[in-house]
Design a protein around this motif. Sequence first.
Motif, PDB file in Angstrom:
ATOM      1  N   THR A 123       0.880  -1.067  -0.080  1.00  0.00           N
ATOM      2  CA  THR A 123      -0.064   0.095   0.010  1.00  0.00           C
ATOM      3  C   THR A 123       0.833   1.321  -0.124  1.00  0.00           C
ATOM      4  O   THR A 123       1.461   1.488   0.969  1.00  0.00           O
ATOM      5  CB  THR A 123      -0.706   0.154   1.245  1.00  0.00           C
ATOM      6  OG1 THR A 123      -1.633  -1.343   1.287  1.00  0.00           O
ATOM      7  CG2 THR A 123      -1.651   1.132   1.166  1.00  0.00           C
ATOM      8  N   SER A 124       0.913   1.892  -0.931  1.00  0.00           N
ATOM      9  CA  SER A 124       1.767   3.222  -1.368  1.00  0.00           C
ATOM     10  C   SER A 124       1.006   4.351  -0.620  1.00  0.00           C
ATOM     11  O   SER A 124      -0.097   4.457  -0.591  1.00  0.00           O
ATOM     12  CB  SER A 124       1.867   3.420  -2.708  1.00  0.00           C
ATOM     13  OG  SER A 124       2.640   4.556  -2.633  1.00  0.00           O
ATOM     14  N   ALA A 125       1.832   5.245  -0.228  1.00  0.00           N
ATOM     15  CA  ALA A 125       1.198   6.585   0.674  1.00  0.00           C
ATOM     16  C   ALA A 125       1.021   7.515  -0.454  1.00  0.00           C
ATOM     17  O   ALA A 125       0.368   8.421  -0.090  1.00  0.00           O
ATOM     18  CB  ALA A 125       2.384   7.087   1.683  1.00  0.00           C
ATOM     19  N   VAL A 126       1.492   7.383  -1.735  1.00  0.00           N
ATOM     20  CA  VAL A 126       1.331   8.308  -2.828  1.00  0.00           C
ATOM     21  C   VAL A 126       0.232   7.974  -3.682  1.00  0.00           C
ATOM     22  O   VAL A 126      -0.135   6.589  -3.848  1.00  0.00           O
ATOM     23  CB  VAL A 126       2.569   8.405  -3.564  1.00  0.00           C
ATOM     24  CG1 VAL A 126       2.579   9.375  -4.611  1.00  0.00           C
ATOM     25  CG2 VAL A 126       3.859   8.556  -2.623  1.00  0.00           C
ATOM     26  N   ALA A 127      -0.810   8.807  -3.738  1.00  0.00           N
ATOM     27  CA  ALA A 127      -2.164   8.393  -4.281  1.00  0.00           C
ATOM     28  C   ALA A 127      -1.757   8.014  -5.907  1.00  0.00           C
ATOM     29  O   ALA A 127      -0.859   8.418  -6.505  1.00  0.00           O
ATOM     30  CB  ALA A 127      -3.053   9.739  -4.534  1.00  0.00           C
ATOM     31  N   GLU A 128      -2.345   6.662  -6.195  1.00  0.00           N
ATOM     32  CA  GLU A 128      -2.261   6.229  -7.673  1.00  0.00           C
ATOM     33  C   GLU A 128      -0.739   5.479  -7.754  1.00  0.00           C
ATOM     34  O   GLU A 128      -0.570   5.578  -9.112  1.00  0.00           O
ATOM     35  CB  GLU A 128      -2.713   7.487  -8.740  1.00  0.00           C
ATOM     36  CG  GLU A 128      -3.988   7.729  -8.687  1.00  0.00           C
ATOM     37  CD  GLU A 128      -4.559   8.611  -9.922  1.00  0.00           C
ATOM     38  OE1 GLU A 128      -3.763   8.838 -10.565  1.00  0.00           O
ATOM     39  OE2 GLU A 128      -5.719   9.215  -9.900  1.00  0.00           O
ATOM     40  N   SER A 317      -8.053   5.377   8.890  1.00  0.00           N
ATOM     41  CA  SER A 317      -9.080   6.073   8.351  1.00  0.00           C
ATOM     42  C   SER A 317      -8.780   6.824   7.359  1.00  0.00           C
ATOM     43  O   SER A 317      -9.180   8.292   7.304  1.00  0.00           O
ATOM     44  CB  SER A 317      -9.687   7.151   9.426  1.00  0.00           C
ATOM     45  OG  SER A 317      -9.955   6.360  10.786  1.00  0.00           O
ATOM     46  N   GLY A 318      -8.317   6.249   6.376  1.00  0.00           N
ATOM     47  CA  GLY A 318      -7.908   6.689   5.256  1.00  0.00           C
ATOM     48  C   GLY A 318      -6.484   6.649   4.558  1.00  0.00           C
ATOM     49  O   GLY A 318      -5.997   5.516   5.309  1.00  0.00           O
ATOM     50  N   PRO A 319      -5.987   7.222   3.800  1.00  0.00           N
ATOM     51  CA  PRO A 319      -4.694   7.058   2.972  1.00  0.00           C
ATOM     52  C   PRO A 319      -3.507   7.192   4.149  1.00  0.00           C
ATOM     53  O   PRO A 319      -3.562   7.787   5.111  1.00  0.00           O
ATOM     54  CB  PRO A 319      -4.319   8.048   2.264  1.00  0.00           C
ATOM     55  CG  PRO A 319      -5.801   8.700   1.905  1.00  0.00           C
ATOM     56  CD  PRO A 319      -6.545   8.416   3.124  1.00  0.00           C
ATOM     57  N   LEU A 320      -2.616   5.882   4.022  1.00  0.00           N
ATOM     58  CA  LEU A 320      -1.340   5.747   5.102  1.00  0.00           C
ATOM     59  C   LEU A 320      -0.515   7.035   4.942  1.00  0.00           C
ATOM     60  O   LEU A 320      -0.393   7.464   3.692  1.00  0.00           O
ATOM     61  CB  LEU A 320      -0.849   4.679   4.806  1.00  0.00           C
ATOM     62  CG  LEU A 320      -1.757   3.318   5.035  1.00  0.00           C
ATOM     63  CD1 LEU A 320      -0.963   2.002   4.785  1.00  0.00           C
ATOM     64  CD2 LEU A 320      -2.625   3.402   6.271  1.00  0.00           C
ATOM     65  N   HIS A 321       0.161   7.365   5.766  1.00  0.00           N
ATOM     66  CA  HIS A 321       1.240   8.457   5.717  1.00  0.00           C
ATOM     67  C   HIS A 321       2.644   8.072   5.242  1.00  0.00           C
ATOM     68  O   HIS A 321       3.466   8.571   5.409  1.00  0.00           O
ATOM     69  CB  HIS A 321       1.516   9.072   7.231  1.00  0.00           C
ATOM     70  CG  HIS A 321      -0.079   9.741   7.782  1.00  0.00           C
ATOM     71  ND1 HIS A 321      -0.368  11.110   6.939  1.00  0.00           N
ATOM     72  CD2 HIS A 321      -0.767   9.593   8.635  1.00  0.00           C
ATOM     73  CE1 HIS A 321      -1.539  11.153   7.462  1.00  0.00           C
ATOM     74  NE2 HIS A 321      -2.000  10.339   8.392  1.00  0.00           N
ATOM     75  N   ASP A 322       2.743   6.598   5.151  1.00  0.00           N
ATOM     76  CA  ASP A 322       3.887   5.992   4.955  1.00  0.00           C
ATOM     77  C   ASP A 322       3.483   4.655   4.114  1.00  0.00           C
ATOM     78  O   ASP A 322       2.527   4.095   4.280  1.00  0.00           O
ATOM     79  CB  ASP A 322       4.686   5.711   6.145  1.00  0.00           C
ATOM     80  CG  ASP A 322       6.158   5.300   5.681  1.00  0.00           C
ATOM     81  OD1 ASP A 322       6.525   5.509   4.659  1.00  0.00           O
ATOM     82  OD2 ASP A 322       7.174   5.038   6.612  1.00  0.00           O
TER      83      ASP A 322
END
Length: 332
Positions: A123-128, A317-322
């Motif tokens: 799971t990447s912290a950067v969108a897309e 609760s949403g995108p990971l920070h790392d």
Amino acid sequence: MALVTAVDLTAGPGVGFLPLVSLGPAFAGLIGGWRRTVLYGALALLLCVALGTYDGLFGTRRGYTALASVAGVTLAGVIAAVMRGRREAELASVRSIAEVAQRVLLRPVPRSAGPLQIAVSYTSAVAEARIGGDLYEVVASPYGVRVIVGDVQGKGLGAVETAALVLGAFREAAHDETDLVALAARLERSVAREVDGEKFVTAVLAEVRSEEQAAVLLNCGHPAPMLVRSNGTVDFPHPPAYALPLGLGTHGSEPPRSYRVDFAPGEQLLLYTDGVTEARDADGTFFPLEERAGLLKAPGAEAALEALREDVVRHASGPLHDDAAMLLLRYR
């Protein structure tokens, strides 16, 4: 355009809504191609001529001004649509190249190797994005199934480049070196030679041989793997002494030492990066990995790891920070 026409017919020419017909081709230029923009521009011009004639505006400058406004906005919309189409084509090309690069760097791992069933999650912290500073690989070598999970210090393209360097060295050295200590030393030389002290890589190496109900681990400053026993108990086998991360060996330290842990049929070994354990909820609480080990009871390794990944994302609760990478070895 229909709304402007209705208002103009209802309120009369005194309101001065006629130039707003140009909103049709303006919006068409924002969301559609140049052909659609031309179509709506032509329709807007016809409406402008019809309404201007009906309102008797072509006897004054107002009618011609409205007509010029519609024509000008249509032309601007066509130009914008053409330029946006070119940018979208370039973006599609770049994404296609990025997809190929991602598959080369983090290629799919085998679903099984020897006695092991294998699943991986990233799971990447950067969108897309699908790749970042975390890395993983599984190699079926003459010395057993060898695995690496690592985390490059930093983010961005520099971290991706370093991750590619480590993975390339591991894929080659895993077939040549007779033990994990020699393998780690070779990775250390590769990283130190290329990054020149600018970055380092925490990593954990694992080796599982089919004839032995044990796993050999070597830890270079990385979070300890999680071992789930067949009875459901959880253990985090720590090394007798942590080695420095790859790339920092020139600072002087004891060479890394491998250690053995029991790993029998029915047990699972989870290797992960700190993006998993450091995922926080709204209250700042870290993800309780040990408490969620029960999610790995699913019949299939891939389903079990996906359930754990979804729980990590739900906890945050949403995108990971790392970036968060996990690799599960299930001893069948």
